[in-house]
Design an enzyme around this catalytic site. Structure first.
Site, PDB file in Angstrom:
ATOM      1  N   GLU A 151     -37.237  32.068  43.372  1.00 14.85           N
ATOM      2  CA  GLU A 151     -38.616  31.601  43.787  1.00 14.85           C
ATOM      3  C   GLU A 151     -38.861  31.844  45.095  1.00 14.85           C
ATOM      4  O   GLU A 151     -38.376  31.286  45.896  1.00 14.85           O
ATOM      5  CB  GLU A 151     -38.886  30.139  43.312  1.00 14.85           C
ATOM      6  CG  GLU A 151     -38.652  29.826  41.723  1.00 14.85           C
ATOM      7  CD  GLU A 151     -39.203  28.329  41.517  1.00 14.85           C
ATOM      8  OE1 GLU A 151     -39.765  27.816  42.202  1.00 14.85           O
ATOM      9  OE2 GLU A 151     -38.578  28.081  40.385  1.00 14.85           O
TER      10      GLU A 151
ATOM     11  N   GLN B 186     -45.945  33.072  41.069  1.00 16.85           N
ATOM     12  CA  GLN B 186     -45.517  33.408  39.915  1.00 16.85           C
ATOM     13  C   GLN B 186     -46.625  34.714  39.159  1.00 16.85           C
ATOM     14  O   GLN B 186     -47.719  34.842  40.351  1.00 16.85           O
ATOM     15  CB  GLN B 186     -45.793  32.564  38.867  1.00 16.85           C
ATOM     16  CG  GLN B 186     -45.085  31.050  39.251  1.00 16.85           C
ATOM     17  CD  GLN B 186     -44.819  30.022  38.231  1.00 16.85           C
ATOM     18  OE1 GLN B 186     -45.229  29.794  37.266  1.00 16.85           O
ATOM     19  NE2 GLN B 186     -44.281  28.977  38.691  1.00 16.85           N
TER      20      GLN B 186
ATOM     21  N   GLU C  89     -44.014  30.470  34.285  1.00 18.22           N
ATOM     22  CA  GLU C  89     -43.660  29.165  34.136  1.00 18.22           C
ATOM     23  C   GLU C  89     -44.666  28.781  33.057  1.00 18.22           C
ATOM     24  O   GLU C  89     -45.648  29.086  33.109  1.00 18.22           O
ATOM     25  CB  GLU C  89     -43.418  28.441  35.170  1.00 18.22           C
ATOM     26  CG  GLU C  89     -43.238  26.972  35.090  1.00 18.22           C
ATOM     27  CD  GLU C  89     -42.549  26.312  36.217  1.00 18.22           C
ATOM     28  OE1 GLU C  89     -42.717  26.597  37.407  1.00 18.22           O
ATOM     29  OE2 GLU C  89     -42.049  25.090  35.905  1.00 18.22           O
TER      30      GLU C  89
ATOM     31  N   TYR D  44     -40.505  28.993  49.789  1.00 12.73           N
ATOM     32  CA  TYR D  44     -42.013  29.316  49.867  1.00 12.73           C
ATOM     33  C   TYR D  44     -42.543  29.228  51.170  1.00 12.73           C
ATOM     34  O   TYR D  44     -41.906  28.458  52.107  1.00 12.73           O
ATOM     35  CB  TYR D  44     -42.637  28.099  49.136  1.00 12.73           C
ATOM     36  CG  TYR D  44     -42.444  28.182  47.443  1.00 12.73           C
ATOM     37  CD1 TYR D  44     -43.233  28.962  46.800  1.00 12.73           C
ATOM     38  CD2 TYR D  44     -41.552  27.554  46.969  1.00 12.73           C
ATOM     39  CE1 TYR D  44     -42.906  29.321  45.300  1.00 12.73           C
ATOM     40  CE2 TYR D  44     -41.273  27.620  45.518  1.00 12.73           C
ATOM     41  CZ  TYR D  44     -41.946  28.492  44.750  1.00 12.73           C
ATOM     42  OH  TYR D  44     -41.759  28.689  43.483  1.00 12.73           O
TER      43      TYR D  44
ATOM     44  N   ASN E 180     -32.633  24.288  37.377  1.00 10.40           N
ATOM     45  CA  ASN E 180     -33.522  24.593  38.466  1.00 10.40           C
ATOM     46  C   ASN E 180     -33.595  23.480  39.445  1.00 10.40           C
ATOM     47  O   ASN E 180     -34.063  22.512  38.815  1.00 10.40           O
ATOM     48  CB  ASN E 180     -34.963  25.001  37.560  1.00 10.40           C
ATOM     49  CG  ASN E 180     -36.188  25.217  38.650  1.00 10.40           C
ATOM     50  OD1 ASN E 180     -36.058  26.155  39.250  1.00 10.40           O
ATOM     51  ND2 ASN E 180     -36.994  24.262  38.874  1.00 10.40           N
ATOM     52  N   GLU E 181     -33.481  23.710  40.810  1.00  3.07           N
ATOM     53  CA  GLU E 181     -34.006  22.867  41.499  1.00  3.07           C
ATOM     54  C   GLU E 181     -33.367  21.564  41.268  1.00  3.07           C
ATOM     55  O   GLU E 181     -33.981  20.649  41.237  1.00  3.07           O
ATOM     56  CB  GLU E 181     -35.586  22.727  41.866  1.00  3.07           C
ATOM     57  CG  GLU E 181     -35.868  24.167  42.599  1.00  3.07           C
ATOM     58  CD  GLU E 181     -37.498  23.862  43.196  1.00  3.07           C
ATOM     59  OE1 GLU E 181     -37.968  22.957  43.211  1.00  3.07           O
ATOM     60  OE2 GLU E 181     -37.856  24.922  43.731  1.00  3.07           O
TER      61      GLU E 181
HETATM   62  O1  AHR Z   1     -43.420  27.597  41.200  1.00  3.89           O
HETATM   63  C1  AHR Z   1     -43.701  26.499  41.246  1.00  3.89           C
HETATM   64  C2  AHR Z   1     -42.609  25.441  41.222  1.00  3.89           C
HETATM   65  O2  AHR Z   1     -41.885  25.406  42.552  1.00  3.89           O
HETATM   66  C3  AHR Z   1     -41.302  25.383  40.471  1.00  3.89           C
HETATM   67  O3  AHR Z   1     -41.682  24.932  39.099  1.00  3.89           O
HETATM   68  C4  AHR Z   1     -40.273  24.688  41.067  1.00  3.89           C
HETATM   69  O4  AHR Z   1     -38.917  25.392  40.719  1.00  3.89           O
HETATM   70  C5  AHR Z   1     -40.596  24.916  42.627  1.00  3.89           C
HETATM   71  O5  AHR Z   1     -40.574  23.660  43.129  1.00  3.89           O
END
Ligand code: AHR
Length: 506
Positions: free
Chosen positions: A307, A356, A28, A251, A175-176
């Site tokens: 992600e 990432q 990103e 995450y 995205n999100e």
């Molecule tokens: O990876 C960092 C961020 O995490 C991304 O931009 C977003 O999609 C997520 O919240």
């Protein structure tokens, strides 16, 4: 005390194919991922090819990254792709409001990204701007990327030096959207996504695999809303899918979103909470897959975890918006846990992207000026490459599975996975216990097995990590803890270690 697991694997009962795209990556415009990480510019002293760092490309080629998602993340939903083409000095600038509120000069755009993918030998995964972009921008970008011959966007691409179209398969729709991508409800996003996906056309021979932005964590209702709208019926004709996949994000952290925990200084309790939360990914994949099964029992639609990874507090003294974190043996084990879960759900999970690739979150490599170090997570990716496109082999525990109670939940302390490809079986095992050795006793049924070789990733301390001063503090070594005796494979693992062994099973 040694933690022991006995299990059986049927070598002659191959399961679903483990798509190599489960080992995908994400880059990103965030902190030093693109600028300084991949892109140093054509005037840089850092060795580069057309402005792209050579050392980073070489390192990533070695782990055979199958696809790279770009330009975001949250950034994708404020990115207007036409700002990133043409002579670099003339490109408009913008503010990267999500990530550090810094100025973005758009020097890294579509052509630079596609050149990076070519250098890496990887497939592009492009995320379109649904949050603040228009349907026309989405449509034009796809035309610019993939249309041959004479068309407004094909001519524009040729004017900017690339007469031939590129092949692009993976194409993200938003995205999100429930957060940074527009703060939308699923009911609002679904029709918008259908509209963008409709105008993301297949040009010529190019076939897009459209991935509609999906849920956070266990928001199964989001997945259900999208699944209800995934197809359009054409009268009596067979319904066609508007999207080919739906994503979700997850995450891992030991703390909370406001205090996620340190990447390198953590207690045993924080360590075990991390393991528990990493293992939760298995339940999440199963949950989303179950919703999808109800609408799509033949599994035409893919699930994409585009992600995932650890998210810690930033390294002290770094910009909080740059998400720069160190990466320890704990992160390596988190990756191993995810891969085992991915393999077990390979029938539905078709793509995954760790967040990432460079300098941000659970990175493969960390750069500092001219220096670059490989992280422990990098090594798990490299040691797992033999699983790409293999057929998953289920490992069936026999008897008791060693577990530990963490935050009231029983957490397995040994993670196992296996796959078969080209006459070889690959078995990967992680001993998640940082204080006790582990042993795995595996009965190999259905085929004769011979010649076992392996490597191990291990460190004295689960917080061990690599730095420019000590780049190989955590690095794979040859493994001598495997014994093959007829049908029986015995593996001994030291505390907090990851092992991959390969057997000839033709
Ligand atoms: O990876 C960092 C961020 O995490 C991304 O931009 C977003 O999609 C997520 O919240």
């Amino acid at each position: 005390m040694t933690q022991s697991l006995s299990a059986v694997v049927d070598l002659d009962v191959p399961g679903p194919e483990i798509s190599r795209h489960l080992y995908g990556h994400f880059a990103e415009h965030l902190g030093r991922c693109i600028y300084g990480g991949f892109w140093v510019g054509e005037d840089s002293d850092v060795p580069h090819e057309g402005g792209i760092r050579r050392d980073v490309v070489d390192a990533l080629r070695a782990i055979r990254i199958p696809n790279l998602r770009w330009p975001g993340g949250c950034f994708a939903d404020e990115y207007h792709w036409q700002d990133g083409i043409g002579p670099r000095e003339q490109r408009p600038r913008m503010v990267n409001t999500h990530w550090g509120d810094v100025e973005e000069n758009n020097h890294f755009g579509t052509h630079e990204f596609m050149a990076l993918c070519e250098l890496l030998g990887t497939e592009p995964y492009i995320s379109a701007n649904v949050g603040s972009g228009s349907v026309k921008e989405t449509s034009d970008w796809v035309e610019y990327l993939t249309r041959a011959g004479d068309s407004p966007m094909a001519r524009l691409r040729a004017e900017h030096g690339h007469p031939d179209p590129w092949n692009v398969r993976f194409f993200g729709i938003g995205n999100e959207p429930w957060g940074c991508g527009g703060n939308l409800r699923a009911e609002q996003f679904a029709p918008l996504a259908r509209q963008h996906a409709t105008y993301a056309r297949d040009h010529g021979e190019n076939r897009l695999y459209r991935i509609a932005a999906g849920a956070s964590d266990a928001d199964y209702a989001w997945t259900e809303t999208l699944m209800k709208q995934v197809s359009h019926g054409l009268g009596d004709r067979e319904p066609r899918e508007i999207f080919q996949a739906i994503s979700f994000h997850y995450y891992t952290m030991s703390g909370t979103w406001s205090d996620k925990g340190s990447a390198t200084r953590f207690s045993r309790d924080e360590y075990w909470t991390t393991v528990r939360r990493a293992q939760h990914v298995r339940e999440l994949i199963a949950g989303h897959a179950a919703v999808m099964d109800a609408y799509d029992p033949t599994k035409r639609i893919g699930l994409a975890l585009d992600e995932w990874g650890t998210w810690w507090n930033v390294e002290p003294g770094t910009n909080p918006g740059f998400l720069h974190q160190q990466n320890t043996m704990r992160d390596a084990l988190v990756a191993a846990i995810h891969f085992a879960a991915f393999h077990d759900h390979a029938d539905r999970l078709r793509l995954a992207n760790i967040a990432q690739t460079v300098n941000v979150l659970q990175a493969m490599v960390l750069t500092d000026g001219n220096a670059m170090v490989l992280t422990p997570t990098y090594h798990v990716f490299e040691m797992s490459a033999a699983h790409h496109d293999g057929r998953a082999l289920a490992i069936h525990p026999v008897g008791e599975v060693p577990t530990r109670t963490v935050d009231g939940v029983e957490v397995p302390t040994i993670s196992t996975t296996a796959s078969a490809k080209d006459g070889r079986t690959t078995v990967s095992v992680a001993n998640l216990d940082p204080d006790a050795p582990a042993s795995l006793d595996l009965s190999l049924r259905g085929r004769p097995a011979g010649q076992v070789t392996g490597r191990i990733l291990v460190a004295d301390d689960v917080a061990a990590h690599n730095t420019a001063a000590s780049p190989a503090a955590v690095a794979p070594q040859d493994y001598d803890g495997a014994r093959l005796d007829g049908e029986r494979l015995a593996l001994e693992l030291p505390p907090a270690s990851f092992v991959t062994v390969t057997l000839e099973t033709a």
